[in-house]
Scaffold this active site. Structure first.
Site, PDB file in Angstrom:
ATOM      1  NE  ARG A 131       6.379 -20.203 -16.422  1.00  0.00           N
ATOM      2  CZ  ARG A 131       6.023 -20.624 -15.221  1.00  0.00           C
ATOM      3  NH1 ARG A 131       4.753 -21.575 -14.967  1.00  0.00           N
ATOM      4  NH2 ARG A 131       6.363 -21.332 -14.439  1.00  0.00           N
ATOM      5  CG  HIS A 159       7.872 -16.957 -14.447  1.00  0.00           C
ATOM      6  ND1 HIS A 159       6.454 -16.791 -14.688  1.00  0.00           N
ATOM      7  CD2 HIS A 159       7.240 -17.794 -13.246  1.00  0.00           C
ATOM      8  CE1 HIS A 159       5.699 -17.115 -14.441  1.00  0.00           C
ATOM      9  NE2 HIS A 159       5.539 -18.170 -13.855  1.00  0.00           N
ATOM     10  CB  CYS A 160      11.117 -17.074 -19.235  1.00  0.00           C
ATOM     11  SG  CYS A 160      10.415 -15.074 -18.750  1.00  0.00           S
ATOM     12  CB  ALA A 161      14.361 -21.281 -17.612  1.00  0.00           C
TER      13      ALA A 161
END
Length: 376
Positions: free
Chosen positions: A124, A365-367
């Site tokens: 992300r 979401h971050c990944a």
């Protein structure tokens, strides 16, 4: 309960970071041609999702690594029910990736492994942000990733945005700004939410004013209005990313995190975010509808607690589905799923456990990073 990623600072990064920042100050050539760009909202159709498969021992602990790898494979396999997935795999982790993915032909959509050495898994923040120009050509923005303000090793990750963009045969769109994809959220209709604490921070953008940031972001993402959250510095490595606090569900509707634990610094912060967004308006002067997602109060402490990211706001919208987390807090997990199902009535809600990744301060979401469809 919210906590975020820890700081891993290397003094060797200082010289490298200065060189990168000098490079980053060059404005893109398109500026001279008055070209405008547009970033679609995450839930618009995707061509594929990008994730990574890497767990270096200079960042992750021995206790975390096996679980983080299982989590990354689970995220990819879940998304592959709905759209293709490209997985960037470090050569040191490729054997484990092949073992965890098994037969790549059994999924609804293809999972493709692409060898590339990486520092960390947070695409992300490191992958390109895809936009269209006025001719509907797709480009990838390189936001000059510098390890969240040189707080973690980032030499390999600084190459990710240009690597993916060129892999797709697209042109790289450069900028003078240094930031991460998690710093902002867009509604695809001209509005973005940004966080002051990460973008207006000397560890990323020294000597750049708020007005200059707004002008550049409006130019790059096709924005007409920016809503600023204050955020908070130095509590986690991201300095308070937007995507951990507020997400556009659709134009006019925003999902917002709320931390009910009063002793957490996130309690007052999330209350402040809600107040700011309650008073914000869209391009027509209308108030936003807010969907509040309360954070869980029970988590799996097996892989570490200090940096554990506990919040439902870190879901990912892929084609036809919402991939969200569960934490083992039965009441909170069920309630969050019910709320997101109501918010996304035409999508399947997939709820999965990724306690290893969460223990490192991140979310689904971050990944992940979406690549929108080709329009030409």
């Amino acid at each position: 309960m919210i906590s975020r990623r820890k700081f891993i600072y290397s003094s060797s990064l200082v010289t490298m970071g200065l060189a990168l920042n000098l490079n980053a100050k060059k404005l893109n050539k398109y500026k001279e041609e008055t070209m405008k760009f547009y970033m679609p909202e995450e839930s618009e159709p995707h061509k594929r999702t990008w994730i990574s498969f890497v767990t270096n021992d200079y960042i992750w602990s021995k206790k975390q690594i096996p679980e983080v790898k299982r989590n990354l494979a689970l995220i990819a396999k879940t998304i592959a029910k709905y759209e293709p997935v490209n997985v960037m795999v470090s050569k040191y982790d490729k054997k484990d990736a092949l073992k965890l993915f098994g037969d790549l032909k059994v999924y609804n959509y293809p999972i493709t492994l692409i060898e590339k050495d990486l520092d960390d898994l947070w695409l992300r923040d490191t992958a390109p942000v895809f936009v269209y120009n006025q001719s509907n050509d797709k480009l990838g923005i390189d936001f000059n990733f510098n390890g969240w303000g040189e707080d973690q090793e980032y030499r390999l990750d600084s190459e990710v945005a240009s690597f993916i963009t060129r892999h797709e045969g697209l042109e790289v769109l450069n900028t003078k700004l240094t930031l991460e994809g998690g710093c902002f959220e867009v509604d695809g209709k001209g509005i973005a939410i940004l966080t002051e604490s990460c973008i207006l921070n000397d560890n990323r953008n020294p000597n750049i004013t708020k007005k200059e940031v707004e002008e550049e972001m409006k130019y790059l993402l096709g924005l007409e209005k920016i809503i600023w959250l204050k955020g908070i510095k130095d509590k986690d490595i991201t300095d308070g990313h937007t995507d951990f606090y507020a997400r556009f569900i659709k134009p006019g509707e925003i999902a917002v995190a709320y931390e009910p634990y009063t002793k957490s610094y996130e309690h007052e912060l999330t209350k402040e975010n809600i107040k700011i967004l309650e008073n914000a308006t869209d391009l027509n002067g209308n108030k936003f509808e807010l969907t509040i997602l309360k954070n869980p109060q029970e988590i799996n402490e097996k892989y570490g607690v200090e940096d554990f990211a506990a919040g439902y706001i870190g879901y990912y919208a892929c084609n036809g589905a919402i991939i969200m987390q569960s934490f083992g807090d039965d009441f909170a997990d069920k309630k969050a799923k019910k709320i997101l199902q109501k918010a996304y009535p035409n999508r399947v809600i997939e709820q999965i456990r990724i306690d290893g990744i969460a223990s490192g301060g991140g979310s689904i979401h971050c990944a992940t990073q979406q690549e929108p469809i080709d329009k030409v």
